[in-house]
Design an enzyme around this catalytic site. Structure first.
Site, PDB file in Angstrom:
ATOM      1  N   SER A 167      36.182  32.016  43.600  1.00  0.00           N
ATOM      2  CA  SER A 167      37.085  32.574  44.639  1.00  0.00           C
ATOM      3  C   SER A 167      37.933  32.652  43.508  1.00  0.00           C
ATOM      4  O   SER A 167      37.334  33.792  42.809  1.00  0.00           O
ATOM      5  CB  SER A 167      37.867  31.457  45.315  1.00  0.00           C
ATOM      6  OG  SER A 167      38.428  31.794  46.490  1.00  0.00           O
ATOM      7  N   ASP A 205      43.820  51.456  45.888  1.00  0.00           N
ATOM      8  CA  ASP A 205      42.525  50.849  46.510  1.00  0.00           C
ATOM      9  C   ASP A 205      42.587  49.878  46.216  1.00  0.00           C
ATOM     10  O   ASP A 205      41.441  48.509  46.707  1.00  0.00           O
ATOM     11  CB  ASP A 205      41.248  51.197  45.393  1.00  0.00           C
ATOM     12  CG  ASP A 205      41.229  52.846  45.149  1.00  0.00           C
ATOM     13  OD1 ASP A 205      40.962  53.611  46.450  1.00  0.00           O
ATOM     14  OD2 ASP A 205      41.148  52.971  43.839  1.00  0.00           O
ATOM     15  N   ASP A 256      31.059  32.876  54.683  1.00  0.00           N
ATOM     16  CA  ASP A 256      31.968  32.855  54.897  1.00  0.00           C
ATOM     17  C   ASP A 256      33.371  33.366  55.077  1.00  0.00           C
ATOM     18  O   ASP A 256      33.007  34.676  55.546  1.00  0.00           O
ATOM     19  CB  ASP A 256      31.930  33.628  52.460  1.00  0.00           C
ATOM     20  CG  ASP A 256      33.434  33.343  52.044  1.00  0.00           C
ATOM     21  OD1 ASP A 256      34.338  32.619  52.847  1.00  0.00           O
ATOM     22  OD2 ASP A 256      33.010  33.301  50.687  1.00  0.00           O
ATOM     23  N   HIS A 265      32.506  29.594  52.331  1.00  0.00           N
ATOM     24  CA  HIS A 265      32.870  29.169  51.193  1.00  0.00           C
ATOM     25  C   HIS A 265      33.527  28.385  50.145  1.00  0.00           C
ATOM     26  O   HIS A 265      33.412  28.466  48.580  1.00  0.00           O
ATOM     27  CB  HIS A 265      35.034  29.516  51.190  1.00  0.00           C
ATOM     28  CG  HIS A 265      35.961  30.452  49.912  1.00  0.00           C
ATOM     29  ND1 HIS A 265      35.367  31.757  49.772  1.00  0.00           N
ATOM     30  CD2 HIS A 265      36.553  30.148  49.651  1.00  0.00           C
ATOM     31  CE1 HIS A 265      35.946  32.246  49.328  1.00  0.00           C
ATOM     32  NE2 HIS A 265      37.093  30.676  48.727  1.00  0.00           N
TER      33      HIS A 265
END
Length: 311
Positions: free
Chosen positions: A159, A241, A264, A292
């Site tokens: 993560s 972006d 996830d 996750h």
């Protein structure tokens, strides 16, 4: 940054996918809401189960002064190959990597799990989120391992820890041997921002998800830091972006394995695809039932995958 309202995304492409993902996320964080095949573990991982594993193996725990703070780490194993475990948001070695500290091959690897500044036992200071907090974590992580006299290391990043690992590999290429990341993203989208807002209020999390973090931090620090994290990660949406580290991906030189759980609810598949496309020579491994916290839920499968790649 003002939060997006649900009305603002109605009619946009992918809204049904987003609504389904939010349902899955809230089913994990809120008690009493069920979603078909949602599984028994929370989106961030049922960390308390695995923290108990640490007491059944030989693990040292210490602090070392790095870049003006005292960073806490745990270490186990006697192998020549040094591996650093990088936790996710609000995480620590103890809460995030119990099965890896216990079961990664101790003959092949010396495994170190660190607590980033402001997380776990690396307090003080309190955690903050300047725009360069990932770069700061990357430098802290590399300097910690250098302080521990490791000449070269491999990275396992989950993560936020996966983002930190990507930055470390790009900025310190001669020091990073190999890298495994999962649940990471190189930029932030409107869809991501909606997901982040869904976890801002920790009082809405399920008790089993909240309990180990409350025990680690106390409720006030835990709740305050989660809100600060949402604000911190949301600031990247203001950049061109939504950039976190997408500009650095072509600079990653080490062999890289990207693992993605196809269920996830926090990190959509397109993030794993983007990293795979832009990190030269990387491999993408999909876990159909993975969420996750795939390294906790499917610890044996994940550990074997990581060991095989690192050897």
């Amino acid at each position: 940054m003002p939060s997006l309202t649900m009305a603002s995304v109605l009619g946009r492409p992918g809204v049904l996918r987003l609504q389904l993902r939010l349902r899955m996320l809230l089913s994990a964080l809120k008690p009493g809401i069920l979603v078909s095949q949602a599984g028994p573990t929370a989106a961030f991982g049922f960390r308390s189960t695995f923290a108990g594993l640490l007491h059944s193996t030989s693990i040292t725990s210490a602090k070392v002064a790095v870049n003006g703070v005292h960073l806490h780490y745990q270490q186990t194993g006697e192998g020549d190959h040094a591996v650093l475990l990088l936790p996710g948001m609000l995480g620590s070695g103890e809460t995030d990597f119990g099965p890896q500290l216990k079961n990664l091959n101790k003959k092949l690897f010396t495994v170190v799990a660190w607590d980033p500044r402001g997380y776990g036992r690396s307090k003080p200071p309190d955690r903050d989120f300047p725009v360069d907090f990932f770069e700061r974590d990357a430098k802290d992580a590399v300097d910690l391992m250098k302080a521990l006299k490791f000449k070269k290391v491999s990275l396992l990043g989950w993560s936020d820890g996966g983002i930190t690992a990507l930055i470390a590999a790009a900025k310190y290429p001669s020091y990073i041997h190999k890298m495994v990341i999962w649940g990471a993203n190189a930029y932030v989208t409107d869809e991501d921002s909606m997901i982040y807002e869904g976890i801002r209020d920790v009082s809405k999390w399920s008790e089993r998800t909240r309990k180990p973090l409350e025990a680690l931090y106390g409720y006030d620090y835990f709740a305050r830091t989660c809100e600060k994290w949402v604000d911190g990660i949301s600031q990247f949406k203001l950049l061109p972006d939504g950039n976190i580290c997408r500009h650095l991906l072509p600079q990653v030189q080490c062999p890289t394995l990207i693992v993605h759980g196809e269920k996830d609810p926090l990190v959509p598949r397109f993030h794993a695809d983007f990293i795979h496309e832009h990190v030269k020579g990387s491999r993408l491994h999909l876990m159909p039932e993975g969420k996750h916290n795939l390294h906790l839920r499917f610890a044996d499968e994940f550990n074997k995958l990581a060991e095989d790649f690192l050897q």
